[in-house]
Scaffold this active site. Structure first.
Site, PDB file in Angstrom:
ATOM      1  N   LYS A  34      -6.531  50.811  14.565  1.00  0.00           N
ATOM      2  CA  LYS A  34      -6.578  52.444  14.314  1.00  0.00           C
ATOM      3  C   LYS A  34      -7.679  53.358  14.422  1.00  0.00           C
ATOM      4  O   LYS A  34      -7.781  54.319  15.156  1.00  0.00           O
ATOM      5  CB  LYS A  34      -5.805  52.647  13.035  1.00  0.00           C
ATOM      6  N   ASN A  35      -8.770  52.759  13.850  1.00  0.00           N
ATOM      7  CA  ASN A  35      -9.819  53.529  14.079  1.00  0.00           C
ATOM      8  C   ASN A  35     -10.692  53.470  15.345  1.00  0.00           C
ATOM      9  O   ASN A  35     -11.564  54.597  15.630  1.00  0.00           O
ATOM     10  CB  ASN A  35     -10.893  52.858  12.786  1.00  0.00           C
ATOM     11  N   ARG A 104      -9.237  62.958   8.889  1.00  0.00           N
ATOM     12  CA  ARG A 104     -10.710  63.156   9.395  1.00  0.00           C
ATOM     13  C   ARG A 104     -10.994  62.785  10.646  1.00  0.00           C
ATOM     14  O   ARG A 104     -11.954  63.745  11.078  1.00  0.00           O
ATOM     15  CB  ARG A 104     -11.307  62.230   8.182  1.00  0.00           C
ATOM     16  N   CYS A 128      -8.316  60.306   3.898  1.00  0.00           N
ATOM     17  CA  CYS A 128      -8.081  59.710   2.347  1.00  0.00           C
ATOM     18  C   CYS A 128      -8.826  60.312   1.359  1.00  0.00           C
ATOM     19  O   CYS A 128     -10.150  60.752   1.637  1.00  0.00           O
ATOM     20  CB  CYS A 128      -8.633  58.051   2.677  1.00  0.00           C
ATOM     21  N   ASP A 319     -13.494  48.701   4.008  1.00  0.00           N
ATOM     22  CA  ASP A 319     -11.978  49.085   4.042  1.00  0.00           C
ATOM     23  C   ASP A 319     -11.230  47.715   3.512  1.00  0.00           C
ATOM     24  O   ASP A 319      -9.846  47.682   3.209  1.00  0.00           O
ATOM     25  CB  ASP A 319     -11.516  49.197   5.479  1.00  0.00           C
ATOM     26  N   ILE A 341     -20.562  52.174  -0.027  1.00  0.00           N
ATOM     27  CA  ILE A 341     -20.303  52.931   0.905  1.00  0.00           C
ATOM     28  C   ILE A 341     -19.530  54.445   0.573  1.00  0.00           C
ATOM     29  O   ILE A 341     -20.208  55.315   0.760  1.00  0.00           O
ATOM     30  CB  ILE A 341     -19.125  52.373   1.995  1.00  0.00           C
TER      31      ILE A 341
END
Length: 456
Positions: A34-35, A104, A128, A319, A341
């Site tokens: 996805k990213n 985002r 998120c 993640d 993070i």
């Protein structure tokens, strides 16, 4: 009783019902990342030729980015997991707030639009709710490249400074190796005049995937995957066909789920070195990992507690912190989870404790004493990765659980419950006819099953 923040309200038409204490067995096909797909979609704005993206997952975040591109005038055609992108019809350079407020990654478009058209207007992004993710690194880098930027009423307005028609190469040192800032600045620098050096750049596989695709398009990007990336700007970029890399976060989630249920599964296709930090910790905790080509197999029995600390790649990914926390709740002994993070990524811990876990949270550090069992209950996901963690908790719990918050899960996991069902998990997605309110939440009742519980 349903637990979670009383300040939120959920009124959704679907939920997951999970029967706990299940085992996993079989092979999982890992989807495209996805990213990576999101930033590759944004990078298609840099060219006037067609782009074909392969291995694109069906996710709500991908759909949102597609709608953003369509709003700009881009023509998109999807054929299964392939997207054909024609950016030759772009007519505007502004993104509407209603399309970007929940994504985002929409901010990636600012670098591409600015360097190609000389101007861009992008609302401040959403996504998120896991704490502050400032865009100062993006803004400062674009200014260094020659942009003039103002922020008015939540809209970032950028244009090339002076009478120049191109950004100019420069040296940029990021304060932290931000993935988003690195990707935004790489795209902006690809069409800038001269050489750009990005120091302290993010090294994540998704950044490397972007650089590989841009180089196919004719960019001159060197040393991606290293702390300093060099970009020699070119006059224009062409089209290409590119396959999105496998999703290392989805892959890691399934490996952790197998470890948590003392199961044996194989995941494929993957790029094993993208998962090295995760597989090392799984091995340390007692799982047997076997790597063969583009597949990873895990065989797990008893799990012992291990410590993790999230870090930029090649460190342990933030993640996967939430799913790994779930794993440690039923491990033998004690463990410590440190999140470095994001400052607001421990919301799942309160629900895990309600299920019977023994976790003490001190700011960004969770101290866990493993327990033998946790108990099923109603669960509400507050973000994408905590949702996956809570579903894993439901799978290992005694009794049944109802998970609410599929709008988060569907942002980043393609066919998640179907893949779990194919591994033997008893899980169904339910659609509701009525709702009732409990503890500040709208909870669904009188549900109609979308699929048979436990069916493959």
């Amino acid at each position: 009783m349903i637990c979670g923040s009383k300040t939120k309200s959920y009124l959704k038409s679907q939920n997951l019902k999970i029967l706990g204490q299940g085992k996993l067995n079989g092979i999982v096909e890992i989807s495209g990342a996805k990213n990576s797909a999101l930033v590759l979609l944004a990078s298609s704005l840099l060219t006037n030729e067609k782009i074909i993206l392969e291995n694109v997952p069906f996710l709500t975040d991908i759909e949102k980015m597609g709608n953003i591109l369509k709003n700009l005038g881009v023509n998109l055609v999807r054929k299964n997991n392939q997207l054909e992108i024609d950016p030759t019809t772009i007519s505007i350079k502004e993104l509407p707030y209603e399309l970007v407020k929940g994504l985002r990654a929409s901010f990636f478009c600012i670098g591409a639009l600015l360097t190609k058209f000389g101007e861009a207007q992008v609302p401040l992004p959403g996504g998120c709710n896991i704490g502050s993710r400032p865009i100062e690194e993006h803004i400062n880098g674009l200014i260094a490249l020659g942009a003039e930027i103002i922020i008015e009423k939540g809209i970032v307005k950028a244009k090339i400074r002076g009478n120049k028609n191109r950004l100019h190469g420069t040296h940029i040192k990021l304060n932290c190796p931000s993935v988003g800032a690195t990707e935004t600045l790489i795209m902006a620098a690809s069409l800038a005049k001269g050489r750009t050096t990005i120091e302290n750049a993010a090294r994540e596989p998704e950044v490397q995937d972007l650089c590989q695709m841009l180089n196919k398009m004719g960019a001159k990007i060197y040393d991606s995957g290293k702390e300093t990336i060099i970009i020699d700007g070119v006059n224009k970029l062409g089209g290409c066909t590119h396959k999105v890399i496998p999703d290392r976060i989805e892959a890691g989630t399934f490996l952790i789920a197998a470890a948590a249920t003392s199961s044996s599964i194989t995941i494929s296709p993957v790029i094993p070195h993208h998962l090295e930090a995760v597989t090392n910790k799984l091995q340390e905790s007692g799982s047997k990992i076997t790597i063969k080509g583009n597949s990873i197999s895990i065989k797990s029995k008893e799990i012992k507690g291990v410590d993790i600390e999230t870090a930029p790649f090649p460190g342990f990914p933030t993640d996967l912190q939430a799913p790994f926390t779930t794993l440690m709740t039923i491990a033998n002994g004690e463990s410590k989870i440190t999140e470095t993070i994001f400052e607001n990524r421990m919301n799942h811990i309160y629900l895990l404790n309600e299920m019977g876990a023994s976790i003490k949270l001190n700011k960004n550090v969770a101290h866990i004493k493993g327990v033998k069992t946790i108990n099923g209950m109603n669960l509400v996901g507050s973000d994408l990765r905590s949702s996956a963690a809570l579903i894993i908790a439901g799978i290992i719990a005694k009794g049944s659980s109802n998970f609410y918050g599929l709008e988060h899960l569907d942002r980043g996991y393609e066919n998640f419950e179907l893949k779990l069902k194919n591994l033997g998990v008893k899980i169904i997605r339910e659609i509701s006819k009525n709702t009732f309110e409990e503890n500040g939440y709208k909870i669904e009742s009188k549900s109609e099953n979308l699929s048979k519980l436990g069916a493959a």
